[in-house]
Design a protein around this motif. Structure first.
Motif: not given
Ligand SMILES: NC(=O)c1ccc[n+]([C@@H]2O[C@H](COP(=O)([O-])OP(=O)(O)OC[C@H]3O[C@@H](n4cnc5c(N)ncnc54)[C@H](OP(=O)(O)O)[C@@H]3O)[C@@H](O)[C@H]2O)c1
Length: 328
Positions: A13-15, A48-51, A56-59, A63-64
């Protein structure tokens, strides 16, 4: 030591999402650090936004985190340079967790007097700015132009250039309100790019010659404007692209001034090379850190449980300095 730990994951998600996962064990050449504080970087927001599948990210889940400070919990085979309990700061993937694994070459000792929140906010700036100056062939006495100098790493660059006895330090910000902190950090000249022409202002400040070394954090039109503001035989290093990665440059300025262009991206540097960059930065800069002359600016601190708020602050682009998460 606990068997499991909390770690922040992206890709849902976004976070970030907090998960309980096993504490990893250090392999050969690695150390396990019990984190006390971790710092956010722009790359964390981009990842975060690419995933983010909702945007529309990759999903793809990961681990951040990259930057941390804490104590050595244990060391893997072959590691003799750090002892259990030693305070260290460094960079390594998956750092937003109670424990992080790192290559032992990618940590630096935390000097006395540096708190965890400042310590975790230093390694990326130290290694990037020192590595960029080294790539440019910096020696004491040289003049240095730092664009986007109020950025978390740019401000550390100003302090490092001053500490290493640059002949002249010129720093840029878009906003006159941020000029004074740059002067306090050691800039001799501040160019407010919202009001002044960068090339002309740098030429005016350098007797028409230009700066010998440029560390550019902005890209785009700013990068292009740096070339005619660089002294003949000087070096321009692309460190960041806060504006945009595309630039139309004047090849005459490049050729007639015989400039060297370099790019650095330490997140994409081989482990051993990065170890050498970090070691050189540590050797030259830790005394200045210990004396309080090189310090990061911390914008804000959040508890680990409030990481979503910290992500929002990072995305807002309102932060002036580093955003930090503290662990118990
Ligand atoms: N090469 C590497 O290995 C490496 C390592 C780490 C970071 N980086 C890159 O270095 C850059 C700086 O990172 P950071 O985390 O320190 O940045 P940051 O703290 O997020 O930078 C924020 C500051 O950048 C300036 N800025 C933002 N957008 C701008 C624009 N469009 N034009 C001009 N200035 C702008 C603003 O300063 P003013 O309002 O004062 O103008 C703002 O206060 C980023 O591009 C990052 O990706 C590279």
């Amino acid at each position: 030591m606990a068997a499991t730990m909390t770690a922040l994951f992206g890709g849902t998600g976004p976070a970030w999402e907090a998960r309980e996962i096993p504490v990893p064990a250090p392999g050969p050449g690695q150390v396990l650090i019990r984190n006390r504080a971790v710092a956010l970087n722009n790359a964390d927001a981009a990842m975060l936004s690419a995933a983010d599948p909702a945007a529309g990210g990759t999903g793809a889940q990961y681990s951040a985190g990259y930057e941390f400070a804490g104590e050595i919990a244990s060391a893997g085979e072959g590691v003799t340079t750090v002892a259990a309990g030693a305070p260290v700061m460094g960079t390594s993937p998956a750092s937003f967790a109670a424990y992080v694994l790192a290559d032992h070459r990618h940590v630096l000792p935390v000097p006395d007097g540096l708190g965890w929140e400042e310590a975790c906010a230093l390694p990326t700036g130290l290694l990037t700015e020192h590595g960029a100056l080294t790539a440019a062939g910096f020696t004491p006495g040289r003049s240095v132009l730092i664009t986007g100098a109020t950025s978390g790493i740019g401000l550390i660059g100003v302090r490092i250039a001053r500490e290493l006895k640059a002949g002249q330090v010129i720093a840029t910000t878009r906003s006159a309100a941020k000029a004074e902190p740059l002067r306090r950090a050691g800039a001799d000249t501040v160019v407010v790019t919202g009001e002044q022409d960068l090339t002309q202002a740098v030429l005016d400040a350098t007797d028409g010659q230009g700066a010998e070394i440029v560390l550019d954090h902005v890209g785009g039109a700013m990068f292009a404007a740096c070339l005619p503001a660089t002294r003949a035989d000087g070096a321009v290093v692309s460190v960041g692209r806060l504006d945009t990665a595309a630039a139309t440059i004047d090849l005459d300025a490049l050729a007639y001034r015989r400039l060297r262009l370099r790019g650095v991206s330490f997140g994409f540097t081989r482990a051993a090379e990065l170890g050498a960059v970090i070691a050189a930065a540590g050797e030259q800069l830790l005394p200045g850190v210990a004396r309080g002359r090189i310090r990061p600016r911390v914008d804000s601190t959040y508890s680990f449980a409030n990481a979503a708020e910290a992500a929002g602050r990072l995305r807002s682009h309102q932060a002036h300095g580093k955003i930090v998460l503290t662990l118990p």
